[in-house]
Design a protein around this motif. Structure first.
Motif, PDB file in Angstrom:
ATOM      1  N   SER A 112       0.828  -1.206   0.000  1.00  0.00           N
ATOM      2  CA  SER A 112       0.000   0.000   0.000  1.00  0.00           C
ATOM      3  C   SER A 112       0.864   1.259   0.000  1.00  0.00           C
ATOM      4  O   SER A 112       0.555   2.251  -0.680  1.00  0.00           O
ATOM      5  N   ILE A 132       0.807   4.200  -2.894  1.00  0.00           N
ATOM      6  CA  ILE A 132       0.624   5.626  -2.613  1.00  0.00           C
ATOM      7  C   ILE A 132       1.790   6.441  -3.174  1.00  0.00           C
ATOM      8  O   ILE A 132       1.604   7.520  -3.746  1.00  0.00           O
ATOM      9  N   GLU A 184      -5.493  10.728  -6.019  1.00  0.00           N
ATOM     10  CA  GLU A 184      -6.609  10.457  -5.103  1.00  0.00           C
ATOM     11  C   GLU A 184      -6.982   8.977  -5.033  1.00  0.00           C
ATOM     12  O   GLU A 184      -7.877   8.594  -4.275  1.00  0.00           O
ATOM     13  N   HIS A 185      -6.292   8.141  -5.816  1.00  0.00           N
ATOM     14  CA  HIS A 185      -6.613   6.717  -5.841  1.00  0.00           C
ATOM     15  C   HIS A 185      -6.210   6.056  -4.521  1.00  0.00           C
ATOM     16  O   HIS A 185      -5.089   6.222  -4.046  1.00  0.00           O
ATOM     17  N   GLU A 186      -7.155   5.317  -3.936  1.00  0.00           N
ATOM     18  CA  GLU A 186      -6.880   4.594  -2.703  1.00  0.00           C
ATOM     19  C   GLU A 186      -6.314   3.211  -3.026  1.00  0.00           C
ATOM     20  O   GLU A 186      -6.821   2.533  -3.923  1.00  0.00           O
ATOM     21  N   PRO A 187      -5.257   2.790  -2.312  1.00  0.00           N
ATOM     22  CA  PRO A 187      -4.658   1.471  -2.597  1.00  0.00           C
ATOM     23  C   PRO A 187      -5.682   0.353  -2.436  1.00  0.00           C
ATOM     24  O   PRO A 187      -6.457   0.317  -1.462  1.00  0.00           O
ATOM     25  N   ALA A 188      -5.691  -0.552  -3.389  1.00  0.00           N
ATOM     26  CA  ALA A 188      -6.595  -1.701  -3.351  1.00  0.00           C
ATOM     27  C   ALA A 188      -5.772  -2.964  -3.595  1.00  0.00           C
ATOM     28  O   ALA A 188      -5.185  -3.129  -4.667  1.00  0.00           O
TER      29      ALA A 188
END
Length: 367
Positions: free
Chosen positions: A263, A267, A279-283
């Motif tokens: 993660s 980021i 703005e992408h959240e770790p998946a």
């Protein structure tokens, strides 16, 4: 001529021509000043209108001066009529060309503002230009006293024969209009056809669609073929997309630690690499117990299709370096091979002391 031409008539006519020239020069200066102010606005339509009027207004001013000069001269009614008719035709032609420039420029500005790209759909621009010029020519013919009704009838009959002879061309034309009207694709979109062609749509004209692939080569696709094939548009409904990367770690790894480290790398890549989505959240999703690893998928955010290669490149490099620092092992593929003694009296390829079946784990990359 009702009376003899005098010097006073010549002076008055010359004055009117000079007035027309002066009015044209002043109008052109005024339009140049308006053009500088139009450049400061965000709307491109005012630039198109001002640039198009720069050619029409001086011609109209000069024609007005010449018409006034002709009226001041003692000309016969026939000559005066011919002069007025010539000036009228000149003004109609100039106005038609100016109107065609304005309308096509506005169409191009509207399409570019909606697409947000540098390319333009010339099919709409060309159709608009032809329609405006055709109307202007018909007005000129009507002004000259030529009846346009027989001409329209002949065009209608001849149009049927032309339509039969140009079936493929007309099919491509209407297919292009349908593609743009339905907003299936627009210039600037990245598409991929089932036949393998892919790239950015540069232009959609009256016959074909021009696509520029990532190697900067142009692919020409007929509109009829494009409208009838299956394709994927990576820019619709939005350009932003997700990218999946498959990763695997050893069974001795702490999965909570692996998830946290991965993660952090996601980021880092999303905030530092050009074309990524900050703005992408770790998946991260673990999904498979493999033969030698636990596999999981990392989902990354990409601004547009061509950015995925650079983002994947940076992510793999940084993740590999970080795993080495954190001591997370990425196992190489392994195979389990069953060995059994063969041959009479134990005389075979396998040494006699390996009696029965022996299981050995072999590195697949070294095997």
């Amino acid at each position: 001529m009702n009376r003899d031409l005098t010097a006073q008539d010549m002076i008055i006519a010359g004055v009117w021509v000079a007035v027309g020239l002066a009015a044209g020069v002043l109008a052109r200066m005024l339009l140049r000043w308006l053009g500088k102010h139009a450049d400061r606005t965000s709307w491109r339509g005012d630039d198109v209108i001002v640039d198009s009027l720069r050619a029409l207004v001086p011609i109209a001013a000069l024609a007005g001066g010449v018409a006034a000069a002709a009226a001041a001269l003692p000309l016969t009614s026939r000559v005066n009529h011919n002069v007025n008719q010539i000036l009228t035709v000149l003004l109609i032609l100039a106005s038609t060309i100016t109107a065609a420039r304005i309308v096509t420029g506005l169409v191009r500005a509207v399409t570019q503002s909606r697409q947000g790209v540098a390319g333009s759909a010339t099919i709409f621009v060309n159709i608009t230009r032809v329609v405006v010029l055709a109307i202007g020519i018909l007005i000129v013919l009507q002004t000259l006293g030529i009846s346009i009704a027989p001409l329209l009838t002949a065009l209608g009959v001849g149009g049927l024969a032309v339509a039969l002879a140009l079936q493929d061309t007309l099919a491509n034309l209407f297919a292009g209009i349908h593609i743009l009207a339905s907003k299936t694709i627009q210039p600037g979109d990245y598409i991929r056809l089932t036949s393998g062609e892919e790239g950015y749509v540069v232009d959609i004209n009256w016959r074909n669609t021009v696509v520029r692939n990532l190697s900067n080569n142009l692919v020409i696709i007929p509109n009829a073929q494009l409208s009838s094939t299956n394709m994927t548009n990576y820019s619709r409904p939005e350009q932003e997309m997700t990218l999946t990367v498959q990763v695997g770690v050893g069974y001795d790894s702490d999965l909570e630690h692996v998830e946290r480290v991965t993660s952090e790398v996601v980021i880092e890549v999303m905030t530092e690499v050009e074309g990524a989505m900050p703005e992408h959240e770790p998946a991260i999703r673990f999904h498979t117990f493999g033969d030698s690893r636990i596999s999981f998928t990392v989902i990354l955010g990409v601004g547009e299709f061509s950015d995925q290669y650079r983002i994947k490149h940076e992510f793999i490099k940084r993740l590999h370096t970080r795993y080495r620092v954190e001591g997370i092992r990425i196992p190489s593929p392994a195979r389990t091979i069953a060995l059994q003694n063969g041959g009479p009296n134990g005389s075979g390829v396998i040494p006699p002391q390996w009696d029965g079946v022996t299981t050995i784990s072999v590195d697949a990359q070294k095997a």
